[in-house]
Write a protein that holds these residues in place. Sequence first.
Motif, mmCIF file in Angstrom:
data_model
loop_
_atom_site.group_PDB
_atom_site.id
_atom_site.type_symbol
_atom_site.label_atom_id
_atom_site.label_comp_id
_atom_site.label_asym_id
_atom_site.label_seq_id
_atom_site.Cartn_x
_atom_site.Cartn_y
_atom_site.Cartn_z
ATOM 1 N N ALA A 197 -3.875 20.070 -71.520
ATOM 2 C CA ALA A 197 -3.359 18.856 -71.053
ATOM 3 C C ALA A 197 -2.369 19.289 -69.891
ATOM 4 N N TRP A 198 -1.334 20.188 -70.443
ATOM 5 C CA TRP A 198 -0.391 20.644 -69.697
ATOM 6 C C TRP A 198 -0.843 21.292 -68.158
ATOM 7 N N GLU A 199 -1.825 22.084 -68.507
ATOM 8 C CA GLU A 199 -2.573 22.849 -67.217
ATOM 9 C C GLU A 199 -3.289 21.641 -66.252
ATOM 10 N N LYS A 200 -3.828 20.458 -66.909
ATOM 11 C CA LYS A 200 -4.456 19.569 -66.303
ATOM 12 C C LYS A 200 -3.284 18.805 -65.429
ATOM 13 N N ALA A 201 -2.092 18.451 -66.001
ATOM 14 C CA ALA A 201 -1.029 17.707 -65.351
ATOM 15 C C ALA A 201 -0.221 18.969 -64.076
ATOM 16 N N LYS A 202 -0.469 19.850 -64.237
ATOM 17 C CA LYS A 202 0.100 20.967 -63.185
ATOM 18 C C LYS A 202 -1.196 20.733 -62.080
ATOM 19 N N THR A 203 -2.109 20.515 -62.186
ATOM 20 C CA THR A 203 -3.054 20.403 -61.071
ATOM 21 C C THR A 203 -3.183 19.181 -60.303
ATOM 22 N N LEU A 204 -2.822 18.026 -61.366
ATOM 23 C CA LEU A 204 -2.681 16.678 -60.716
ATOM 24 C C LEU A 204 -1.241 16.548 -60.135
ATOM 25 N N GLU A 205 -0.171 17.502 -60.290
ATOM 26 C CA GLU A 205 1.010 17.265 -59.624
ATOM 27 C C GLU A 205 0.819 17.792 -58.362
ATOM 28 N N GLN A 206 0.106 18.582 -58.086
ATOM 29 C CA GLN A 206 -0.165 19.349 -56.847
ATOM 30 C C GLN A 206 -0.813 18.306 -55.955
ATOM 31 N N ARG A 207 -1.740 17.588 -56.658
ATOM 32 C CA ARG A 207 -2.907 16.654 -55.898
ATOM 33 C C ARG A 207 -1.974 15.295 -55.708
ATOM 34 N N PHE A 208 -1.181 14.880 -56.454
ATOM 35 C CA PHE A 208 -0.498 13.475 -56.375
ATOM 36 C C PHE A 208 0.879 13.768 -55.694
ATOM 37 N N GLN A 209 1.476 14.901 -55.654
ATOM 38 C CA GLN A 209 2.594 15.239 -55.254
ATOM 39 C C GLN A 209 3.773 14.512 -55.923
ATOM 40 N N ASN A 210 4.683 13.829 -55.208
ATOM 41 C CA ASN A 210 5.813 13.155 -55.747
ATOM 42 C C ASN A 210 5.657 12.121 -56.433
ATOM 43 N N ARG A 211 4.025 11.625 -56.751
ATOM 44 C CA ARG A 211 3.986 10.290 -57.476
ATOM 45 C C ARG A 211 3.631 10.692 -58.872
ATOM 46 N N LEU A 212 3.578 11.862 -59.106
ATOM 47 C CA LEU A 212 3.744 12.280 -60.785
ATOM 48 C C LEU A 212 4.417 13.140 -61.045
ATOM 49 N N ARG A 213 5.044 12.935 -62.089
ATOM 50 C CA ARG A 213 6.037 13.740 -62.892
ATOM 51 C C ARG A 213 6.000 14.168 -64.304
ATOM 52 N N LYS A 214 6.438 15.181 -64.960
ATOM 53 C CA LYS A 214 6.181 15.742 -66.141
ATOM 54 C C LYS A 214 7.696 15.607 -66.875
ATOM 55 N N LEU A 215 7.372 15.331 -68.209
ATOM 56 C CA LEU A 215 8.651 15.538 -68.915
ATOM 57 C C LEU A 215 8.036 16.214 -70.183
ATOM 58 N N HIS A 216 8.721 17.176 -70.849
ATOM 59 C CA HIS A 216 8.244 17.906 -72.059
ATOM 60 C C HIS A 216 9.370 17.921 -73.057
ATOM 61 N N PHE A 217 8.752 17.659 -74.534
ATOM 62 C CA PHE A 217 9.904 17.640 -75.691
ATOM 63 C C PHE A 217 9.498 18.822 -76.485
ATOM 64 N N ALA A 218 10.356 19.585 -76.995
ATOM 65 C CA ALA A 218 10.294 20.746 -77.520
ATOM 66 C C ALA A 218 9.432 20.554 -78.900
ATOM 67 N N ARG A 219 9.573 19.431 -79.469
ATOM 68 C CA ARG A 219 8.630 19.014 -80.749
ATOM 69 C C ARG A 219 8.498 17.377 -80.652
ATOM 70 N N HIS A 220 7.825 16.853 -81.457
ATOM 71 C CA HIS A 220 7.233 15.760 -81.439
ATOM 72 C C HIS A 220 8.249 14.576 -81.885
ATOM 73 N N PHE A 221 8.639 13.744 -81.070
ATOM 74 C CA PHE A 221 9.307 12.744 -81.422
ATOM 75 C C PHE A 221 8.681 11.253 -81.588
ATOM 76 N N GLY A 222 7.564 10.938 -80.927
ATOM 77 C CA GLY A 222 7.138 9.692 -80.971
ATOM 78 C C GLY A 222 7.136 8.711 -79.708
ATOM 79 N N GLU A 223 6.336 7.741 -79.845
ATOM 80 C CA GLU A 223 6.210 7.010 -78.626
ATOM 81 C C GLU A 223 7.464 6.203 -78.049
ATOM 82 N N SER A 224 8.315 6.010 -79.087
ATOM 83 C CA SER A 224 9.748 5.236 -78.614
ATOM 84 C C SER A 224 10.450 6.167 -77.888
ATOM 85 N N GLU A 225 10.524 7.262 -78.385
ATOM 86 C CA GLU A 225 11.486 8.329 -77.457
ATOM 87 C C GLU A 225 10.903 8.861 -76.129
#
Length: 302
Positions: free
Chosen positions: A50-78
Motif C-alpha cells: 500500500a505504501w508503494e502504491k501511495a508513492k506512485t499515486l503521489e507522483q501522479r496526483f502531485q500536491n493533491r495527495l499526501r501521506k502520513l505514517h504512524f510508527a504503530r497502530h493507533f486506530g481511526e480516531s487518531e
Amino acid sequence: MSARDVTVVVPIDSPDAEIEQVVEAFAGQLDRLGKSWECVLVFDGVRGKAWEKAKTLEQRFQNRLRKLHFARHFGESECLKAAREIARGAVLFTTPQYVQVDPIEIGSFLAELDAGADMVVPWRKQRVDPWLNRLQSASFNALMRKINKSTFHDLNCYFRAFKRERIADIELYGDMYRFLPLIAQREGLVVRELDVRHLKEWGRAGFFGVGVYARRFLDVVGVVFLTRFRIKPLRFFGSVGLALSLAGGLILAYTIANRILTPDYGLQNKPAFLLGLMLFSLGVQVIGCGLVGEIIIYYTQT
C-alpha cells in the motif's frame, strides 16, 4: 497552501489496502462535480504494498495527495485527528481503505452539507456482506438507538462527511470514532443519515472473539456516559450508588433484624452481614465520586 473544497481521509491498516481504487473513485466523482480536492492517506502502523502504491499515486496526483505514517497502530480516531490538523478542505470525507460505498453518493452527501447539515452519515440498507455480519451489525445499532435514543442505523460504516470547522473541537480518542455521529449530535451539530448503495465489505464473516465483544460492551458504556451523563455525572454515579446502597441496606436490615429477634443468631461469622456492609459502603463511595464530578464540572464551567 491553497484551500480546497474537500479533503478525503483514508485510514490504512492493511498492506493490501485498495488505495488506488479509492483515490480514483473520489477523484473522478469530485472532478465531475467541479470540486477542488485533496486526499490524505494515513498509514496506521503499516507500509508494504500500500505504501508503494501511495508513492506512485503521489507522483501522479502531485500536491493533491499526501501521506502520513504512524510508527504503530493507533486506530481511526487518531487517524482522523492527525488528518484534521493538516487538512485544507472545508469538508472532510472519511472512507475505508477500499471502495465500500458507491462513489456516486458523494454528490448527495455534499448536497446535504450545503443544505445545512454539519455531518452526513450513511445507511447501507441493501448490504452485500454475510447475513451473520448483518445480524450482528443490526443488533448493535438497535441497542445504540435504544439506549441513546438516536436514529442512526449504521454506525459501523465509516463513509462519512463533515464540515471541518464544526468538528474541530470534538475530542477523539480510542474507538470513539465509531460513535462520532452520536457525540456530534449531543454537541448540538446537525447530523443527517442518507441511504447509500453498498458495493463491497472487507473483514471476516461470523462471530468475533470474546475480547472483541467485551471491548464493544465497554465502548457502549463509555459512549452512554459521554453522551448522557457528561454534564451531570451525579445522575449516573448516583443511580449506581443508590442501587448498591439499597441492596446493602436491605441485607444489613435482614441480618440485624435476625440478630435482634433470634438471640442465638450471631453476626461475627455471617458472610451476608459483611456483604451488606461492603455493598452499602461501596454505594456511598460511588455517590461520592458523582459529587466530586459535579464539583469539578461546576468550577471548570464558571
